[in-house]
Design an enzyme around this catalytic site. Sequence first.
Site, PDB file in Angstrom:
ATOM      1  CB  CYS A   1      -0.880   0.005   1.248  1.00 23.62           C
ATOM      2  SG  CYS A   1      -2.093   1.359   1.287  1.00 23.62           S
TER       3      CYS A   1
ATOM      4  CB  CYS B   1      -1.472   0.598   8.456  1.00 28.13           C
ATOM      5  SG  CYS B   1      -1.938  -0.702   7.307  1.00 28.13           S
TER       6      CYS B   1
ATOM      7  N   GLY C   1      -3.981  -2.704   1.116  1.00 25.39           N
ATOM      8  CA  GLY C   1      -4.110  -1.809  -0.035  1.00 25.39           C
ATOM      9  C   GLY C   1      -5.238  -0.805   0.069  1.00 25.39           C
TER      10      GLY C   1
ATOM     11  CG  LEU D   1     -13.167  10.045  10.724  1.00 23.99           C
ATOM     12  CD1 LEU D   1     -13.187  10.724   9.372  1.00 23.99           C
ATOM     13  CD2 LEU D   1     -14.563  10.092  11.374  1.00 23.99           C
ATOM     14  CG  HIS D   2      -8.266   5.574  11.655  1.00 24.09           C
ATOM     15  ND1 HIS D   2      -9.220   4.689  12.108  1.00 24.09           N
ATOM     16  CD2 HIS D   2      -7.737   5.003  10.538  1.00 24.09           C
ATOM     17  CE1 HIS D   2      -9.274   3.637  11.316  1.00 24.09           C
ATOM     18  NE2 HIS D   2      -8.388   3.800  10.361  1.00 24.09           N
TER      19      HIS D   2
ATOM     20  CB  CYS E   1      -4.383  -4.327   8.702  1.00 27.42           C
ATOM     21  SG  CYS E   1      -5.997  -4.130   9.364  1.00 27.42           S
TER      22      CYS E   1
HETATM   23  N1  SAH Z   1      -6.981   1.324   2.687  1.00 26.70           N
HETATM   24  C1  SAH Z   1      -8.317   1.088   3.134  1.00 26.70           C
HETATM   25  C2  SAH Z   1      -8.645  -0.352   3.416  1.00 26.70           C
HETATM   26  C3  SAH Z   1      -7.625  -1.211   4.093  1.00 26.70           C
HETATM   27  S1  SAH Z   1      -7.316  -0.993   5.796  1.00 26.70           S
HETATM   28  C4  SAH Z   1      -8.618   1.963   4.320  1.00 26.70           C
HETATM   29  O1  SAH Z   1      -7.736   2.652   4.803  1.00 26.70           O
HETATM   30  O2  SAH Z   1      -9.769   1.991   4.744  1.00 26.70           O
HETATM   31  C5  SAH Z   1      -8.735  -1.606   6.614  1.00 26.70           C
HETATM   32  C6  SAH Z   1      -8.928  -0.994   7.985  1.00 26.70           C
HETATM   33  O3  SAH Z   1      -7.979  -1.492   8.950  1.00 26.70           O
HETATM   34  C7  SAH Z   1      -8.761   0.512   7.969  1.00 26.70           C
HETATM   35  O4  SAH Z   1      -9.756   1.133   8.717  1.00 26.70           O
HETATM   36  C8  SAH Z   1      -7.402   0.652   8.598  1.00 26.70           C
HETATM   37  O5  SAH Z   1      -7.209   1.942   9.067  1.00 26.70           O
HETATM   38  C9  SAH Z   1      -7.427  -0.420   9.669  1.00 26.70           C
HETATM   39  N2  SAH Z   1      -6.127  -0.710  10.255  1.00 26.70           N
HETATM   40  C10 SAH Z   1      -4.907  -0.511   9.733  1.00 26.70           C
HETATM   41  N3  SAH Z   1      -3.931  -0.843  10.604  1.00 26.70           N
HETATM   42  C11 SAH Z   1      -4.552  -1.284  11.706  1.00 26.70           C
HETATM   43  C12 SAH Z   1      -4.088  -1.773  12.974  1.00 26.70           C
HETATM   44  N4  SAH Z   1      -2.800  -1.845  13.262  1.00 26.70           N
HETATM   45  N5  SAH Z   1      -5.015  -2.138  13.882  1.00 26.70           N
HETATM   46  C13 SAH Z   1      -6.331  -2.071  13.584  1.00 26.70           C
HETATM   47  N6  SAH Z   1      -6.830  -1.617  12.434  1.00 26.70           N
HETATM   48  C14 SAH Z   1      -5.950  -1.222  11.496  1.00 26.70           C
END
Ligand code: SAH
Length: 335
Positions: A101, A108, A151, A207-208, A323
């Site tokens: 990604c 992530c 991704g 969003l986060h 993820c």
């Molecule tokens: N790129 C897209 C889809 C893939 S990530 C997106 O950002 O939505 C899918 C979800 O998992 C997203 O909400 C992402 O922020 C979350 N995610 C990524 N890393 C994570 C982690 N370490 N713990 C929990 N969720 C995570």
Amino acid sequence: MDFELLKRVLENEPGYRYKQAVRAIFLELADDWSQVSVLPKELKSKLNSEFPLVINHTLYELSDGTTVKALIHLSDGNNIEAVLMRHKDRNTVCVSSQAGCSMACSFCATGRLGYRRNLTKFEIVMQVLLFARYLKPHQQGVTNVVVMGMGEPMLNYDNVIQALRIVNSKDIFGIGARKISVSTCGIIPGIRRLSDEEMDINLAISLHAPEGSLRSKLMPVNNRFPLDDLMSEVKKYISKKRRRVMFEYLLISGVNDSKDCSMQLVKLLKGVLGFVNLIPYNYTGEYSVSDKQTVQEFRKTLEDNGIEVTQRFAHGRDISAACGQLAAQRVVSKK
Ligand code: SAH
């Protein structure tokens, strides 16, 4: 797996062979052409050599059987992940849209891998197919598909949508559009395109953070598509589609889980047709997980202010289920 290639292999055969082959792949869920009794012997061996049904993968199962993770080894050496989450009433498959990604979200694991390439539509469909095969002996099928694996789906828009059309197609998996969701970190042109799409799939927004400067720190994409612009695009999407949007909010201790953050989130989402999905942070080397009480308080503030909240169960943390973690771990030791 590629329909065009399948057509080419069957070029000199009677027309109905193609239909039989597609049926064998998606309805009978054959993983070897020799199982497909309607086909003549020579054709079976031709198909086995020119269009093999094998999906090269390693499975990791959680001991209670609720989560199964597949690391799929693609022919060019890239590894991607797909996860099956089994619930009482549904079997959800989480698929990847890219190998790696480019979005570099700080929390992530996939982000750390960097971008490798877009997946083809067949590589996306293949992930659903793999778990359809897995569920067959249990007399079950895949009921829901979420594009929330590795991704950014909106940066591979055409292949993702075409793959989802196949997943949605009555002749193939027949999974209803409302049981299909796509999650984006906030790529505005992709959201705009999705709002013009006939297929009414669900939209989820990662969003986060409840305001721009914190969001930029966690998610560099916010510099390109700032939160305010993102929210106005999401509102346009909602008024066009009249569909509820899911806002994913990862709780990270001391970073985005304060009372202030929850109040800002209330302000941001007040009156927006949607709900917040609180996600426990899966440890990826930085940050720490919010404690139970903080999560409860965060949730309560949202709910007390009229925001609907759901909480994601941390599926398969012990098999690095979320993820990109598995691919990130294994990519160096791939045979
Ligand atoms: N790129 C897209 C889809 C893939 S990530 C997106 O950002 O939505 C899918 C979800 O998992 C997203 O909400 C992402 O922020 C979350 N995610 C990524 N890393 C994570 C982690 N370490 N713990 C929990 N969720 C995570």
